[in-house]
Design a protein around this motif. Structure first.
Motif, PDB file in Angstrom:
ATOM      1  N   MET A   1       0.844  -1.198   0.000  1.00 21.69           N
ATOM      2  CA  MET A   1       0.000   0.000   0.000  1.00 21.69           C
ATOM      3  C   MET A   1       0.880   1.249   0.000  1.00 21.69           C
ATOM      4  O   MET A   1       1.786   1.370   0.816  1.00 21.69           O
ATOM      5  CB  MET A   1      -0.903   0.006   1.235  1.00 21.69           C
ATOM      6  N   GLN A   2       0.611   2.166  -0.885  1.00 21.32           N
ATOM      7  CA  GLN A   2       1.309   3.444  -0.917  1.00 21.32           C
ATOM      8  C   GLN A   2       0.583   4.457  -0.038  1.00 21.32           C
ATOM      9  O   GLN A   2      -0.647   4.501  -0.015  1.00 21.32           O
ATOM     10  CB  GLN A   2       1.399   3.980  -2.343  1.00 21.32           C
ATOM     11  N   VAL A   3       1.347   5.250   0.700  1.00 18.52           N
ATOM     12  CA  VAL A   3       0.771   6.273   1.577  1.00 18.52           C
ATOM     13  C   VAL A   3       1.258   7.641   1.111  1.00 18.52           C
ATOM     14  O   VAL A   3       2.453   7.837   0.877  1.00 18.52           O
ATOM     15  CB  VAL A   3       1.187   6.049   3.041  1.00 18.52           C
ATOM     16  N   GLU A   4       0.328   8.568   0.992  1.00 18.98           N
ATOM     17  CA  GLU A   4       0.676   9.934   0.603  1.00 18.98           C
ATOM     18  C   GLU A   4       0.087  10.925   1.605  1.00 18.98           C
ATOM     19  O   GLU A   4      -1.091  10.845   1.939  1.00 18.98           O
ATOM     20  CB  GLU A   4       0.126  10.253  -0.782  1.00 18.98           C
ATOM     21  N   LEU A   5       0.920  11.828   2.081  1.00 14.26           N
ATOM     22  CA  LEU A   5       0.469  12.937   2.911  1.00 14.26           C
ATOM     23  C   LEU A   5       0.718  14.210   2.116  1.00 14.26           C
ATOM     24  O   LEU A   5       1.858  14.488   1.713  1.00 14.26           O
ATOM     25  CB  LEU A   5       1.223  12.999   4.239  1.00 14.26           C
ATOM     26  N   LYS A   6      -0.346  14.961   1.880  1.00 13.52           N
ATOM     27  CA  LYS A   6      -0.239  16.165   1.060  1.00 13.52           C
ATOM     28  C   LYS A   6      -0.605  17.385   1.892  1.00 13.52           C
ATOM     29  O   LYS A   6      -1.760  17.564   2.295  1.00 13.52           O
ATOM     30  CB  LYS A   6      -1.164  16.054  -0.158  1.00 13.52           C
ATOM     31  N   ASP A   7       0.408  18.219   2.185  1.00 18.60           N
ATOM     32  CA  ASP A   7       0.212  19.477   2.911  1.00 18.60           C
ATOM     33  C   ASP A   7      -0.583  19.244   4.201  1.00 18.60           C
ATOM     34  O   ASP A   7      -1.480  20.017   4.538  1.00 18.60           O
ATOM     35  CB  ASP A   7      -0.494  20.495   2.018  1.00 18.60           C
ATOM     36  N   VAL A   8      -0.217  18.178   4.934  1.00 12.23           N
ATOM     37  CA  VAL A   8      -0.967  17.793   6.133  1.00 12.23           C
ATOM     38  C   VAL A   8      -0.550  18.636   7.339  1.00 12.23           C
ATOM     39  O   VAL A   8       0.638  18.894   7.562  1.00 12.23           O
ATOM     40  CB  VAL A   8      -0.758  16.296   6.431  1.00 12.23           C
ATOM     41  N   GLY A   9      -1.544  19.065   8.089  1.00 12.10           N
ATOM     42  CA  GLY A   9      -1.291  19.810   9.322  1.00 12.10           C
ATOM     43  C   GLY A   9      -2.282  19.420  10.402  1.00 12.10           C
ATOM     44  O   GLY A   9      -3.401  18.990  10.109  1.00 12.10           O
ATOM     45  N   LYS A  10      -1.861  19.538  11.666  1.00 17.93           N
ATOM     46  CA  LYS A  10      -2.737  19.223  12.791  1.00 17.93           C
ATOM     47  C   LYS A  10      -2.498  20.209  13.918  1.00 17.93           C
ATOM     48  O   LYS A  10      -1.367  20.408  14.365  1.00 17.93           O
ATOM     49  CB  LYS A  10      -2.481  17.796  13.289  1.00 17.93           C
ATOM     50  N   THR A  11      -3.592  20.854  14.357  1.00 19.58           N
ATOM     51  CA  THR A  11      -3.555  21.701  15.545  1.00 19.58           C
ATOM     52  C   THR A  11      -4.616  21.211  16.516  1.00 19.58           C
ATOM     53  O   THR A  11      -5.716  20.833  16.102  1.00 19.58           O
ATOM     54  CB  THR A  11      -3.793  23.185  15.195  1.00 19.58           C
ATOM     55  N   TYR A  12      -4.272  21.204  17.789  1.00 18.54           N
ATOM     56  CA  TYR A  12      -5.211  20.742  18.812  1.00 18.54           C
ATOM     57  C   TYR A  12      -5.977  21.900  19.452  1.00 18.54           C
ATOM     58  O   TYR A  12      -7.049  21.699  20.030  1.00 18.54           O
ATOM     59  CB  TYR A  12      -4.463  19.974  19.903  1.00 18.54           C
ATOM     60  N   ASP A  13      -5.404  23.101  19.365  1.00 13.87           N
ATOM     61  CA  ASP A  13      -6.018  24.247  20.036  1.00 13.87           C
ATOM     62  C   ASP A  13      -6.345  25.401  19.095  1.00 13.87           C
ATOM     63  O   ASP A  13      -6.829  26.448  19.536  1.00 13.87           O
ATOM     64  CB  ASP A  13      -5.106  24.743  21.167  1.00 13.87           C
ATOM     65  N   GLY A  14      -6.077  25.210  17.803  1.00 14.64           N
ATOM     66  CA  GLY A  14      -6.354  26.266  16.847  1.00 14.64           C
ATOM     67  C   GLY A  14      -5.285  27.336  16.799  1.00 14.64           C
ATOM     68  O   GLY A  14      -5.382  28.280  16.014  1.00 14.64           O
ATOM     69  N   ALA A  50      -3.020   6.419  10.283  1.00 12.25           N
ATOM     70  CA  ALA A  50      -3.858   5.293  10.698  1.00 12.25           C
ATOM     71  C   ALA A  50      -5.340   5.643  10.706  1.00 12.25           C
ATOM     72  O   ALA A  50      -6.165   4.773  11.004  1.00 12.25           O
ATOM     73  CB  ALA A  50      -3.433   4.818  12.081  1.00 12.25           C
ATOM     74  N   THR A  51      -5.696   6.888  10.400  1.00  8.97           N
ATOM     75  CA  THR A  51      -7.072   7.407  10.356  1.00  8.97           C
ATOM     76  C   THR A  51      -7.734   7.430  11.728  1.00  8.97           C
ATOM     77  O   THR A  51      -8.943   7.609  11.828  1.00  8.97           O
ATOM     78  CB  THR A  51      -7.977   6.621   9.371  1.00  8.97           C
ATOM     79  N   THR A  52      -6.952   7.281  12.805  1.00 11.34           N
ATOM     80  CA  THR A  52      -7.539   7.421  14.143  1.00 11.34           C
ATOM     81  C   THR A  52      -7.605   8.883  14.555  1.00 11.34           C
ATOM     82  O   THR A  52      -8.194   9.218  15.579  1.00 11.34           O
ATOM     83  CB  THR A  52      -6.716   6.640  15.191  1.00 11.34           C
ATOM     84  N   MET A  53      -7.008   9.748  13.749  1.00 12.12           N
ATOM     85  CA  MET A  53      -7.042  11.189  13.973  1.00 12.12           C
ATOM     86  C   MET A  53      -7.168  11.870  12.618  1.00 12.12           C
ATOM     87  O   MET A  53      -6.501  11.494  11.651  1.00 12.12           O
ATOM     88  CB  MET A  53      -5.769  11.642  14.693  1.00 12.12           C
ATOM     89  N   SER A  54      -8.026  12.867  12.540  1.00 12.35           N
ATOM     90  CA  SER A  54      -8.228  13.589  11.281  1.00 12.35           C
ATOM     91  C   SER A  54      -7.295  14.788  11.198  1.00 12.35           C
ATOM     92  O   SER A  54      -7.120  15.511  12.190  1.00 12.35           O
ATOM     93  CB  SER A  54      -9.678  14.073  11.164  1.00 12.35           C
ATOM     94  N   PRO A  55      -6.693  15.025  10.051  1.00 13.35           N
ATOM     95  CA  PRO A  55      -5.860  16.225   9.918  1.00 13.35           C
ATOM     96  C   PRO A  55      -6.705  17.488   9.949  1.00 13.35           C
ATOM     97  O   PRO A  55      -7.860  17.484   9.502  1.00 13.35           O
ATOM     98  CB  PRO A  55      -5.181  16.036   8.561  1.00 13.35           C
ATOM     99  N   THR A  56      -6.144  18.543  10.465  1.00 11.48           N
ATOM    100  CA  THR A  56      -6.826  19.835  10.446  1.00 11.48           C
ATOM    101  C   THR A  56      -6.834  20.408   9.039  1.00 11.48           C
ATOM    102  O   THR A  56      -7.789  21.067   8.618  1.00 11.48           O
ATOM    103  CB  THR A  56      -6.128  20.816  11.411  1.00 11.48           C
ATOM    104  N   GLU A  57      -5.771  20.154   8.324  1.00  9.68           N
ATOM    105  CA  GLU A  57      -5.685  20.577   6.931  1.00  9.68           C
ATOM    106  C   GLU A  57      -4.902  19.542   6.130  1.00  9.68           C
ATOM    107  O   GLU A  57      -4.182  18.722   6.681  1.00  9.68           O
ATOM    108  CB  GLU A  57      -5.012  21.953   6.830  1.00  9.68           C
ATOM    109  N   GLY A  58      -5.086  19.562   4.827  1.00  7.00           N
ATOM    110  CA  GLY A  58      -4.396  18.613   3.971  1.00  7.00           C
ATOM    111  C   GLY A  58      -5.125  17.278   3.896  1.00  7.00           C
ATOM    112  O   GLY A  58      -6.232  17.119   4.404  1.00  7.00           O
ATOM    113  N   ALA A  59      -4.497  16.308   3.250  1.00  9.27           N
ATOM    114  CA  ALA A  59      -5.143  15.015   3.014  1.00  9.27           C
ATOM    115  C   ALA A  59      -4.143  13.875   3.151  1.00  9.27           C
ATOM    116  O   ALA A  59      -2.962  14.017   2.838  1.00  9.27           O
ATOM    117  CB  ALA A  59      -5.754  14.980   1.615  1.00  9.27           C
ATOM    118  N   VAL A  60      -4.646  12.742   3.644  1.00  7.69           N
ATOM    119  CA  VAL A  60      -3.890  11.491   3.710  1.00  7.69           C
ATOM    120  C   VAL A  60      -4.546  10.524   2.725  1.00  7.69           C
ATOM    121  O   VAL A  60      -5.754  10.279   2.804  1.00  7.69           O
ATOM    122  CB  VAL A  60      -3.899  10.888   5.131  1.00  7.69           C
ATOM    123  N   ARG A  61      -3.764   9.980   1.807  1.00 15.79           N
ATOM    124  CA  ARG A  61      -4.310   9.057   0.802  1.00 15.79           C
ATOM    125  C   ARG A  61      -3.619   7.711   0.899  1.00 15.79           C
ATOM    126  O   ARG A  61      -2.394   7.630   1.043  1.00 15.79           O
ATOM    127  CB  ARG A  61      -4.134   9.634  -0.599  1.00 15.79           C
TER     128      ARG A  61
END
Length: 312
Positions: A1-14, A50-61
């Motif tokens: 399986m190929q994994v791609e993260l495109k411009d992924v970001g995560k903030t917990y408090d904004g 692992a899709t147990t957390m959603s990115p705030t921005e960007g995409a995981v494919r």
């Protein structure tokens, strides 16, 4: 399986970002290492994969598909060992695997066959019916990873799997990971033990402060950063004092020496060619080396250099 993260970001408090502007492509069937200090964003990145957390921005494919609207469908194809996974001590490995197979809604006959195959793959046959609480740390770790592979995923994600393992346990873990990759499974692993990743991973990504510093094939990263720091350990049969006297006049820094063990650890600037010259001169001077082994990871050298650049 190929994994791609495109411009992924995560903030917990904004406000502050655990990960930001992360672009990664993990080839199918590879072993991919994620490196960084505590708080760098490694665990957050793995949870988004692992899709147990959603990115705030960007995409995981995964294989080109974005599963953000249906993460459960993705999880059927993923094995994820995160930090602090529970292992029920009163259960045997077979009972533990059966419970998780039922969670995946595997048909009964297929589940029992998968349990048998997985227990054999992970060398747990002799411990099949032993309570997990009575197993060694290394054996318990095998059970945890076995659980992640029971449903035959295409992607295995391991967050610090070697943490707390003794050298034998780490060696066993390494063999298991290589065996898993041989079946075509993509393995993504994070670790602080860089020496373990140096010749295990096909590619690595180094993350600091939530940002990607460098990513790519291990050898390519080493070459591009022109690592010239090499550390070797010499074990001698005789001639310890002569060796120290000769090395004092060479472009080598003695980091540690032990006369009782006839061992010398030295840093050589100039790589293998210079070390070969030094060995030849030691022999000519009457020193009798038994072994000369490299003890510092080249990947660790790159990481140290990058870290220094970040601080400066």
């Amino acid at each position: 399986m190929q994994v791609e993260l495109k411009d992924v970001g995560k903030t917990y408090d904004g406000d502050s970002w655990a990960v930001r502007n992360l672009d990664l492509t993990i080839p199918s069937g590879s072993i991919y290492g994620l490196i960084g200090p505590n708080g760098a964003g490694k665990s957050t990145t793995l949870r988004m994969m692992a899709t147990t957390m959603s990115p705030t921005e960007g995409a995981v494919r995964l294989d080109g598909e974005d599963f953000s609207q249906d993460p459960l469908a993705a999880r059927r194809r993923i094995g994820f060992l995160g930090d602090g996974n529970p292992l029920y001590k009163q259960m045997s490995p077979a009972e533990y695997l059966r419970m998780f197979g039922q969670c995946h809604r595997m048909p009964a006959a297929a589940l029992e066959q998968a349990i048998d195959e997985t227990i054999e793959t992970f060398d747990l046959v002799g411990k099949r019916d032993t309570e997990c609480g009575a197993l060694s740390k290394g054996m318990r770790q095998r059970v945890l990873i076995a659980r992640c592979l029971l449903h035959k995923p295409g992607l295995l994600i391991l967050d610090e799997p070697a943490d707390g393992l003794d050298p034998r346990g780490r060696s066993d873990l390494r063999r298991i990971i290589e065996r898993i990759r041989a079946t075509g499974v993509t393995v993504v692993i994070s670790s602080h033990i860089l020496r373990e990743l140096d010749d295990l991973c096909d590619e690595v990504a180094i993350i600091q402060r939530g940002k990607l510093v460098v990513a790519g094939p291990v050898e390519g990263i080493i070459d591009s950063h022109e690592v010239s720091r090499y550390v070797y350990e010499l074990r001698l049969h005789s001639g310890f004092d002569q060796a120290l006297a000769l090395l004092a006049h060479k472009p080598a820094l003695i980091e540690h020496s032990d006369a009782s063990l006839q061992q010398i650890r030295l840093q050589v600037r100039g790589g293998e060619a210079l070390m070969a010259e030094i060995l030849a001169e030691l022999v000519t001077a009457g020193v009798r080396p038994v072994t000369c082994s490299r003890v510092r990871s080249r990947l660790e050298d790159v990481y140290d250099r990058i870290s220094e650049d970040q601080v400066n």
